[in-house]
Scaffold this motif. Structure first.
Motif, PDB file in Angstrom:
ATOM      1  N   HIS A  17      -5.400 -18.042  -3.410  1.00  9.79           N
ATOM      2  CA  HIS A  17      -6.041 -17.095  -2.291  1.00  9.79           C
ATOM      3  C   HIS A  17      -6.572 -15.796  -2.849  1.00  9.79           C
ATOM      4  O   HIS A  17      -6.451 -15.262  -3.789  1.00  9.79           O
ATOM      5  CB  HIS A  17      -4.955 -16.577  -1.435  1.00  9.79           C
ATOM      6  CG  HIS A  17      -4.195 -15.058  -1.390  1.00  9.79           C
ATOM      7  ND1 HIS A  17      -4.939 -14.756   0.063  1.00  9.79           N
ATOM      8  CD2 HIS A  17      -4.132 -14.134  -1.950  1.00  9.79           C
ATOM      9  CE1 HIS A  17      -4.929 -13.325   0.346  1.00  9.79           C
ATOM     10  NE2 HIS A  17      -4.478 -12.728  -0.881  1.00  9.79           N
ATOM     11  N   SER A  19      -8.115 -11.992  -0.997  1.00 16.43           N
ATOM     12  CA  SER A  19      -8.143 -11.420   0.795  1.00 16.43           C
ATOM     13  C   SER A  19      -9.634 -10.958   1.176  1.00 16.43           C
ATOM     14  O   SER A  19     -10.638 -10.993   0.114  1.00 16.43           O
ATOM     15  CB  SER A  19      -7.120 -10.044   0.338  1.00 16.43           C
ATOM     16  OG  SER A  19      -6.081  -9.628  -0.069  1.00 16.43           O
ATOM     17  N   ARG A  21     -12.383  -9.697   3.446  1.00 13.33           N
ATOM     18  CA  ARG A  21     -12.669  -7.797   4.043  1.00 13.33           C
ATOM     19  C   ARG A  21     -14.235  -8.410   4.635  1.00 13.33           C
ATOM     20  O   ARG A  21     -14.288  -7.309   5.342  1.00 13.33           O
ATOM     21  CB  ARG A  21     -12.963  -7.213   3.275  1.00 13.33           C
ATOM     22  CG  ARG A  21     -11.596  -7.068   2.028  1.00 13.33           C
ATOM     23  CD  ARG A  21     -11.208  -5.941   1.758  1.00 13.33           C
ATOM     24  NE  ARG A  21      -9.942  -5.585   1.485  1.00 13.33           N
ATOM     25  CZ  ARG A  21      -9.089  -6.133   0.113  1.00 13.33           C
ATOM     26  NH1 ARG A  21      -9.786  -6.634  -0.831  1.00 13.33           N
ATOM     27  NH2 ARG A  21      -8.274  -6.326  -0.667  1.00 13.33           N
ATOM     28  N   GLN A  73     -10.836   1.258   8.083  1.00 17.49           N
ATOM     29  CA  GLN A  73     -10.747  -0.640   7.643  1.00 17.49           C
ATOM     30  C   GLN A  73     -12.241  -1.384   8.356  1.00 17.49           C
ATOM     31  O   GLN A  73     -11.563  -1.473   9.786  1.00 17.49           O
ATOM     32  CB  GLN A  73      -9.688  -1.046   7.252  1.00 17.49           C
ATOM     33  CG  GLN A  73      -8.827   0.147   6.049  1.00 17.49           C
ATOM     34  CD  GLN A  73      -7.932  -0.969   5.070  1.00 17.49           C
ATOM     35  OE1 GLN A  73      -8.486  -2.662   5.148  1.00 17.49           O
ATOM     36  NE2 GLN A  73      -6.633  -0.208   5.587  1.00 17.49           N
ATOM     37  N   TYR A 140      -4.685  -8.253   4.451  1.00 17.31           N
ATOM     38  CA  TYR A 140      -3.174  -7.493   5.494  1.00 17.31           C
ATOM     39  C   TYR A 140      -3.973  -6.936   5.788  1.00 17.31           C
ATOM     40  O   TYR A 140      -4.784  -6.003   4.713  1.00 17.31           O
ATOM     41  CB  TYR A 140      -1.767  -7.867   4.132  1.00 17.31           C
ATOM     42  CG  TYR A 140      -1.228  -9.399   4.501  1.00 17.31           C
ATOM     43  CD1 TYR A 140      -0.100  -8.884   5.125  1.00 17.31           C
ATOM     44  CD2 TYR A 140      -1.455  -9.423   3.638  1.00 17.31           C
ATOM     45  CE1 TYR A 140       0.430  -9.535   5.299  1.00 17.31           C
ATOM     46  CE2 TYR A 140      -0.598 -11.367   2.935  1.00 17.31           C
ATOM     47  CZ  TYR A 140       0.485 -10.437   4.122  1.00 17.31           C
ATOM     48  OH  TYR A 140       1.642 -11.996   4.208  1.00 17.31           O
ATOM     49  N   GLY A 142      -1.645  -2.469   5.339  1.00 17.83           N
ATOM     50  CA  GLY A 142      -0.760  -2.053   5.892  1.00 17.83           C
ATOM     51  C   GLY A 142      -1.569  -0.298   6.147  1.00 17.83           C
ATOM     52  O   GLY A 142      -0.387  -0.385   6.498  1.00 17.83           O
ATOM     53  N   GLY A 143      -3.152  -0.017   6.261  1.00 13.55           N
ATOM     54  CA  GLY A 143      -3.233   0.833   6.046  1.00 13.55           C
ATOM     55  C   GLY A 143      -3.207   1.512   7.685  1.00 13.55           C
ATOM     56  O   GLY A 143      -3.269   2.759   7.422  1.00 13.55           O
ATOM     57  N   LYS A 181      -7.832 -12.035  -8.608  1.00 12.51           N
ATOM     58  CA  LYS A 181      -7.789 -11.640  -8.904  1.00 12.51           C
ATOM     59  C   LYS A 181      -6.343 -11.616  -9.665  1.00 12.51           C
ATOM     60  O   LYS A 181      -5.714 -12.653  -9.040  1.00 12.51           O
ATOM     61  CB  LYS A 181      -6.753 -10.295  -7.663  1.00 12.51           C
ATOM     62  CG  LYS A 181      -8.020  -8.893  -7.464  1.00 12.51           C
ATOM     63  CD  LYS A 181      -7.009  -8.095  -7.551  1.00 12.51           C
ATOM     64  CE  LYS A 181      -7.421  -6.838  -6.062  1.00 12.51           C
ATOM     65  NZ  LYS A 181      -7.515  -6.376  -5.774  1.00 12.51           N
ATOM     66  N   ARG A 183      -3.939 -12.006 -11.815  1.00  7.59           N
ATOM     67  CA  ARG A 183      -1.731 -11.504 -11.630  1.00  7.59           C
ATOM     68  C   ARG A 183      -1.512 -11.998 -12.384  1.00  7.59           C
ATOM     69  O   ARG A 183      -2.036 -11.899 -14.011  1.00  7.59           O
ATOM     70  CB  ARG A 183      -1.351 -13.005 -10.941  1.00  7.59           C
ATOM     71  CG  ARG A 183      -1.025 -13.015  -9.731  1.00  7.59           C
ATOM     72  CD  ARG A 183      -1.514 -11.627  -8.477  1.00  7.59           C
ATOM     73  NE  ARG A 183      -2.258 -12.198  -7.185  1.00  7.59           N
ATOM     74  CZ  ARG A 183      -2.807 -12.206  -6.448  1.00  7.59           C
ATOM     75  NH1 ARG A 183      -3.833 -11.469  -6.963  1.00  7.59           N
ATOM     76  NH2 ARG A 183      -2.743 -12.197  -5.018  1.00  7.59           N
TER      77      ARG A 183
HETATM   78  C1  LIG Z   1       1.413  -5.502   2.777  1.00  2.31           C
HETATM   79  C2  LIG Z   1      -0.340  -5.005   2.149  1.00  2.31           C
HETATM   80  C3  LIG Z   1      -0.447  -3.865   2.932  1.00  2.31           C
HETATM   81  C4  LIG Z   1      -2.011  -4.537   2.491  1.00  2.31           C
HETATM   82  N1  LIG Z   1      -3.039  -3.462   3.059  1.00  2.31           N
HETATM   83  C5  LIG Z   1      -4.792  -3.534   2.726  1.00  2.31           C
HETATM   84  C6  LIG Z   1      -5.432  -2.768   3.446  1.00  2.31           C
HETATM   85  O1  LIG Z   1      -4.357  -1.635   4.123  1.00  2.31           O
HETATM   86  N2  LIG Z   1      -6.722  -2.769   2.965  1.00  2.31           N
HETATM   87  C7  LIG Z   1      -7.228  -3.748   1.863  1.00  2.31           C
HETATM   88  O2  LIG Z   1      -8.376  -3.462   2.208  1.00  2.31           O
HETATM   89  N3  LIG Z   1      -5.695  -4.494   1.588  1.00  2.31           N
HETATM   90  C8  LIG Z   1      -4.512  -4.771   1.648  1.00  2.31           C
HETATM   91  N4  LIG Z   1      -4.102  -5.289   1.147  1.00  2.31           N
HETATM   92  C9  LIG Z   1      -4.499  -6.508   0.549  1.00  2.31           C
HETATM   93  C10 LIG Z   1      -4.344  -5.711  -1.364  1.00  2.31           C
HETATM   94  O3  LIG Z   1      -4.578  -4.771  -1.643  1.00  2.31           O
HETATM   95  C11 LIG Z   1      -4.682  -7.317  -2.113  1.00  2.31           C
HETATM   96  O4  LIG Z   1      -3.063  -8.285  -1.699  1.00  2.31           O
HETATM   97  C12 LIG Z   1      -4.256  -6.637  -3.487  1.00  2.31           C
HETATM   98  O5  LIG Z   1      -4.932  -6.293  -3.744  1.00  2.31           O
HETATM   99  C13 LIG Z   1      -4.593  -8.657  -4.449  1.00  2.31           C
HETATM  100  O6  LIG Z   1      -5.453  -8.907  -3.947  1.00  2.31           O
HETATM  101  P1  LIG Z   1      -6.105 -10.817  -2.933  1.00  2.31           P
HETATM  102  O7  LIG Z   1      -4.868 -10.604  -1.578  1.00  2.31           O
HETATM  103  O8  LIG Z   1      -7.728 -10.639  -3.120  1.00  2.31           O
HETATM  104  O9  LIG Z   1      -5.518 -12.084  -4.120  1.00  2.31           O
HETATM  105  C14 LIG Z   1      -2.759  -5.114   1.285  1.00  2.31           C
HETATM  106  C15 LIG Z   1      -1.737  -6.175   1.597  1.00  2.31           C
HETATM  107  C16 LIG Z   1      -0.741  -6.580   1.473  1.00  2.31           C
HETATM  108  C17 LIG Z   1       0.372  -7.273   0.676  1.00  2.31           C
END
Ligand SMILES: Cc1cc2nc3c(=O)[nH]c(=O)nc-3n(C[C@H](O)[C@H](O)[C@H](O)COP(=O)(O)O)c2cc1C
Length: 257
Positions: A17, A19, A21, A73, A140, A142-143, A181, A183
């Protein structure tokens, strides 16, 4: 149910996994979304209460507003789908009222706030891995909690619901997939029998700090000042954010007691 031979490298999938964007314009077909949502609903939930709701935001106007609320975003607009995961005790409140059951004290409790929040998060993570298992990417959002009351109004969220976070889902752009990334070392988060003394495990954190420093340097093309994970975290978390959250949650009839 056969518990062996069901892992079809699922662990590798989850472990890969990251994220996403940056999304292509391609839309996820509705049949795929249906499967993803079925997977979301298959998550465990406390007492089988399923205390969450998912809002699929299809209106481009609403997506634009949510993107702004989330701090501009862009992926909130560019992704194929944007889902808002809500903790939801409204449904339970309404069925209780219909049945003339007094549920107020229970629904006002901090415990039920946790129940609904956890249920929403588990459904979301199932959504994430289901989407990733068929080649989509997610992030995700959360913003959206930057403007919780405004989000609640935009999505017509009733009392005893609140937006926990959003999730962008879509087709990743193949040459813009970020590195995974690193852990925390397992030793820093996985303990036996008792919680160990911090100092006993600190060397693992220090090693991780060095690893993340390299990761941040590489990601920023080496032009930025090097920072460790500990520095990034303390920098980020030292500023209290969203301080009106408790008031908002109280207004939505959460955490009353
Ligand atoms: C509850 C939650 C809220 C998050 N909100 C944001 C967000 O608003 N914008 C964003 O770009 N990433 C967001 N993320 C992603 C995290 O930044 C990301 O999961 C973390 O940096 C680890 O990176 P990876 O998912 O690429 O492994 C969020 C993750 C979680 C679990």
């Amino acid at each position: 149910m056969e518990l062996t031979n069901r892992n079809f490298d699922f662990i590798s999938l989850i472990s890969e996994h990251r994220s996403i964007r940056k999304f292509s314009d391609e839309k996820i077909p509705e049949e795929a979304m249906e499967k993803i949502i079925t997977a979301a609903q298959s998550a465990s939930s406390s007492s089988h209460g399923q205390a969450y709701s998912i809002i699929n935001v299809t209106s481009s106007e609403k997506r634009k507003i949510l993107s702004e609320y989330a701090g501009n975003q862009k992926q909130v607009i560019d992704s194929s789908h944007f889902l808002v995961f809500c903790a939801d005790l409204h449904r339970l409140d309404r069925i209780a009222k219909l049945a003339n059951v007094n549920m107020k004290e229970s629904l006002d409790s901090t415990e039920m706030f946790i129940v609904a929040t956890v249920d929403a998060a588990l459904a979301a993570q199932n959504t994430a891995i289901a989407a990733e298992s068929i080649g989509y990417g997610i992030v995700y959002t959360g913003g959206i909690r930057n403007k919780p009351a405004e989000v609640a109004e935009l999505l017509n969220l009733p009392y005893r619901t609140y937006p926990v976070f959003g999730m962008c889902i879509g087709h990743p752009i193949s040459d813009q997939i970020p590195d995974k990334k690193p852990r925390l070392p397992t030793e820093s988060i996985f303990f036996e029998d008792v919680y160990p003394d911090f100092d006993e495990k600190y060397e693992h954190l220090q090693q991780y700090d060095q690893l993340m420093k390299k990761y941040y340097m590489k990601r920023k093309g080496g032009s930025q000042k090097e920072k460790t994970w500990s520095e990034v975290m303390t920098d980020k978390r030292k500023v209290p954010r969203r301080q009106d959250m408790k008031l908002f949650l109280n207004n939505q009839k959460f955490l009353i007691k």
